[in-house]
Scaffold this active site. Structure first.
Site, PDB file in Angstrom:
ATOM      1  N   ALA A 186      40.405  14.183  76.072  1.00  0.00           N
ATOM      2  CA  ALA A 186      40.269  15.425  75.738  1.00  0.00           C
ATOM      3  C   ALA A 186      40.145  16.616  76.862  1.00  0.00           C
ATOM      4  O   ALA A 186      39.995  17.676  76.683  1.00  0.00           O
ATOM      5  CB  ALA A 186      38.947  15.868  74.950  1.00  0.00           C
TER       6      ALA A 186
ATOM      7  N   GLY B 184      41.830  16.113  79.770  1.00  0.00           N
ATOM      8  CA  GLY B 184      43.014  16.332  80.671  1.00  0.00           C
ATOM      9  C   GLY B 184      43.945  17.593  80.076  1.00  0.00           C
ATOM     10  O   GLY B 184      43.273  18.108  79.178  1.00  0.00           O
TER      11      GLY B 184
ATOM     12  N   THR C 135      50.774   9.238  74.899  1.00  0.00           N
ATOM     13  CA  THR C 135      51.198   8.689  76.532  1.00  0.00           C
ATOM     14  C   THR C 135      52.005   7.614  76.570  1.00  0.00           C
ATOM     15  O   THR C 135      51.833   6.601  75.819  1.00  0.00           O
ATOM     16  CB  THR C 135      49.849   8.182  77.016  1.00  0.00           C
TER      17      THR C 135
ATOM     18  N   ALA D 258      54.764   8.643  69.965  1.00  0.00           N
ATOM     19  CA  ALA D 258      55.684   9.526  70.200  1.00  0.00           C
ATOM     20  C   ALA D 258      55.757   9.663  71.787  1.00  0.00           C
ATOM     21  O   ALA D 258      54.850  10.381  72.260  1.00  0.00           O
ATOM     22  CB  ALA D 258      55.453  10.640  69.587  1.00  0.00           C
ATOM     23  N   PRO D 259      56.559   9.083  72.279  1.00  0.00           N
ATOM     24  CA  PRO D 259      57.154   9.473  73.600  1.00  0.00           C
ATOM     25  C   PRO D 259      56.937  10.898  73.938  1.00  0.00           C
ATOM     26  O   PRO D 259      56.858  11.340  75.208  1.00  0.00           O
ATOM     27  CB  PRO D 259      58.433   9.020  74.044  1.00  0.00           C
ATOM     28  N   ASN D 260      57.614  11.661  72.984  1.00  0.00           N
ATOM     29  CA  ASN D 260      57.589  13.403  73.240  1.00  0.00           C
ATOM     30  C   ASN D 260      57.381  13.873  71.829  1.00  0.00           C
ATOM     31  O   ASN D 260      57.715  13.393  70.798  1.00  0.00           O
ATOM     32  CB  ASN D 260      58.927  13.615  73.693  1.00  0.00           C
TER      33      ASN D 260
ATOM     34  N   HIS E 126      58.943  15.829  86.196  1.00  0.00           N
ATOM     35  CA  HIS E 126      57.676  16.160  85.618  1.00  0.00           C
ATOM     36  C   HIS E 126      56.516  16.572  86.813  1.00  0.00           C
ATOM     37  O   HIS E 126      56.943  16.354  87.960  1.00  0.00           O
ATOM     38  CB  HIS E 126      57.154  14.861  85.019  1.00  0.00           C
TER      39      HIS E 126
ATOM     40  N   LYS F 144      51.994  12.927  86.651  1.00  0.00           N
ATOM     41  CA  LYS F 144      52.458  11.911  85.701  1.00  0.00           C
ATOM     42  C   LYS F 144      52.470  10.591  86.564  1.00  0.00           C
ATOM     43  O   LYS F 144      53.054  10.396  87.537  1.00  0.00           O
ATOM     44  CB  LYS F 144      53.830  12.325  85.227  1.00  0.00           C
TER      45      LYS F 144
ATOM     46  N   THR G 147      60.411   9.612  77.365  1.00  0.00           N
ATOM     47  CA  THR G 147      61.358  10.223  76.693  1.00  0.00           C
ATOM     48  C   THR G 147      62.807   9.887  77.313  1.00  0.00           C
ATOM     49  O   THR G 147      63.813   9.625  76.642  1.00  0.00           O
ATOM     50  CB  THR G 147      61.245  11.769  77.013  1.00  0.00           C
TER      51      THR G 147
END
Lengths: 278, 278, 278, 278
Positions: free
Chosen positions: B18, B20, B111, B136-138, B166, B170, B177
């Site tokens: 929460a 980040g 993530t 979800a990768p994205n 990025h 990261k 993605t």
């Protein structure tokens, strides 16, 4: 008594790699240059054919041959100092340069991929023969400007990476221009790209190649483009990108002809077009 | 007889990660969503502080804690099926997901960096517990569109490479993605990027990472940007590029909230936002 | 005998436009700067609320007001020379600057859209009052570097155009930075962009706006980005592009704070951040 | 009794604009196509010279002429239905098409800049003569894919703008492809680009040309590139860009040859390459 008309003194030029994409543009450029005279064309295709016909500008009375030694020997007979332009493959160019220097023919070389040791050896050889030689990773003035803009920007940025894209018939990666760029930035005495987190490469090679002071180079090879390089700087909230794109090999011709003219006054090896720019 | 006012049924949501950058945007988005109620905030910074105050939207009466188990146990007591959104680091997220499922809390995970084996294990675990889970990768609809446009284009191109940039905090490379994109293209049954010449990598890693059917991925990490991916196709005389750029993490919120709503109806693990898009 | 503790002398700063996107970043930056003290916040939203609470950094004991005169009068009472940072709309900023100067408050202005006549008038007014004032079309060092790189490149190129993209809440077009860039190039004494063919604009405006020495500026307005400018040079076979992208308004803060510190030593109006850069 | 060898039936092709950049590539492509036979070359340069020699592929026994009528009359004598490819200037192409149709020669036209009224008139004329005709604003499959990807994306975005860059010898602006793209997006029934603020254009034309449903087109003209189009969508926190770049006119040849083959089966005018793609 009669006097011959004074004609422009012409530099005798031999082109090695004459039938490749770069070589063909060079043949056309030399044919147009009033102060140059094509005296030899070395290539692997269209052997025996007239190089002017091959590139579409009409007969030049120079047949394509794959015998460099013979052509160099002939060029050495010319009354003016001859120049050899070589844009062949890295694997044979080292020997071509040594042969040219041995015959007193000045090399102007555009193919990159020579190792640092090879360049050092050639420098020594040229020095001993007091023969000028120019090795240019890139013949484009636009590329020089991109590199100089990057040097000016580097003062203000800690983070920088390089992407270079070339057509898919380019043999070496990274490109000589990208390596040169990374070296120029590394000579500034800054440390680049300090790590913020513990990075993990899940697929080997994802983060590109490391060159000089921790500068990453990423090389793409695709049909549909000639040559492009992007230098990307990043800092809080912003990025600055300098990008050069060659859409056509004609963009290199001004630099090639400039080198042919400049190499005659040199007695040693020079690396990089910027060394001979005004 | 009395009737209670009907109020919108609210999904109880726990946010892990929460504090980040991504997590903070998610907290704001949930606070605005009429059908969601924040019931827990797990983070490593600002421990004990109110998460609403931390992100700048006023008190939410939810203190930041680093004890996920306690928060999950509490959420399991809610009268509605609870959801956990997790956007922490790949190294701890596997365990977080297993814990959530064990408590009957539905994970929505953003993530990437999970290995194929980990994803398979989690799928089995979710299946046994009949508990929905979305990885979800994205979370961006724009990214889905980019991937779908690439699939449509691939029919006409033999050559393609991927660049992803990025921010430099990261941890994993390539991005999830980019890997997903390469896999989607590889499933089309085409062979990509046949070699034209014998390539030579003078610096290891220059040509990026190979993924799927010979597709190269190049990963840059720089401050000053959030997330960008370029898929570049090339053929004779042309290139086609599809590029998505996230300048702000708000672009992921629509996808995050959509997943929170959709995961309640699932009984197994689903990988990829496109699976739950209309 | 007693000695007072020496504390850092703090510059009293008033922020006009405090509740807009740019203003909020400035409030945060000033709060962090050890040599600055926020003494006033003028805005149109959140009237009466504490500006620190509004931007999410905790109480600063400065309520938002829309009464600039009162705030300037109070600032004029401070023992140190005060500065007003103004990032409001072009239509009110002219009057704000005059008011500030009248109160002896030094303006540092970031909103563009002032006409040449307005700038000339303000220069005269600041001069008469011997009061420094800085108007910066752009507060980003990256933008200055982009402009300087363009000036260096222009020597070698006859053709150049400018594209600028901004978020769709930007009122004026072209951007002040783009106009400034075109003016800087026009001052080099070159003629740019000679016509090759008889051009025909089938839809009015397609070829953008003409600025300075025949330089075209193209302005896009879209959500999803903050600010980007591309300067593209073209010549035979190649293009050179210099591109600056602000993904976040934090990139302007270094320039803003620098101007606040530098304006105190000035006695007249200065236009452009590059004038106060080292 | 003897039978002649069956040879591939060849389509007789006339090329109008044969000595321009596009025309030269087309001559080379037809010479290589086994099912086509060049029967006429109309151009303004190199009059009387063999077109094959002019483009550098050796003698084709077709002299360059500027008399279209004579060439069309000859082509009409051929035993197979002839095709005329025209890539000249918008100002003469309308008449060329009418002439071709009058002689029963099928036009395949690549130069844009025709008005809607002209296209309607030609459609009527072709219809009456039951003669097929293809007008393609763009011959590149990559461009079709870009347009289709844009149509798919438009569902999810309210904001979009178009940038197109062409070499500085292109006469018309915006490009036909850009106009076509804006029209295709406008046919979707969405309203695009609602205004957020009161915009002010300080320099006329800065915001480009408006086309269709409030879609802006920005046209740049520079040497060093052939043709590029960028369609940029924006929404909260993100942009999606689809970009096609032609580095070389060879990218159009596949589309040109396809149109030559397809036009023979048509009896009316078709606008757009996508109509004849599989």
């Amino acid at each position: 008594m009669s006097y011959s008309n004074t004609t422009t003194v012409q530099i005798p030029v031999v082109v090695s790699g004459a039938t490749g994409k770069m070589g063909r543009e060079i043949i056309k450029a030399i044919a147009k240059a009033p102060d140059m005279n094509l005296v030899g064309a070395i290539g692997r295709q269209h052997l025996g054919e007239d190089i002017g016909e091959v590139v579409g500008i009409g007969e030049l009375e120079i047949p394509v041959t794959n015998n460099l030694e013979v052509v160099l020997a002939q060029a050495a007979q010319e009354s003016q100092l001859p120049v050899m332009i070589d844009v062949t493959h890295p694997s044979i160019i080292y020997d071509n340069i040594r042969s040219a220097i041995a015959y007193g023919v000045r090399p102007v070389v555009g193919t990159t991929g020579l190792t640092e040791k090879q360049i050092a050896d050639l420098a020594l050889f040229a020095d001993k023969a007091s023969t000028g030689c120019i090795i240019a990773p890139n013949f484009s003035v636009g590329v020089i400007l991109m590199q100089q803009a990057a040097i000016a920007a580097a003062r203000y940025y800690q983070h920088v990476e390089i992407i270079e894209l070339h057509h898919n018939q380019k043999a070496d990666a990274p490109s000589g221009t990208a390596i040169k760029t990374a070296q120029m930035l590394s000579e500034l005495g800054q440390a680049f790209n300090p790590a913020s987190v513990q990075e993990q490469e899940h697929l080997a090679g994802a983060r590109g190649a490391v060159c000089g002071e921790n500068i990453r180079i990423h090389s793409l090879r695709l049909p549909g483009l000639v040559a492009r390089q992007e230098i990307i700087f990043g800092s809080m909230g912003e990025t600055l990108k300098i990008e050069h794109n060659a859409s056509d090999r004609t963009c290199y011709m001004a630099g090639v002809l400039l080198c042919v003219r400049k190499v005659l006054a040199l007695k040693s090896l020079v690396y990089g077009l910027e060394k001979v720019l005004a």
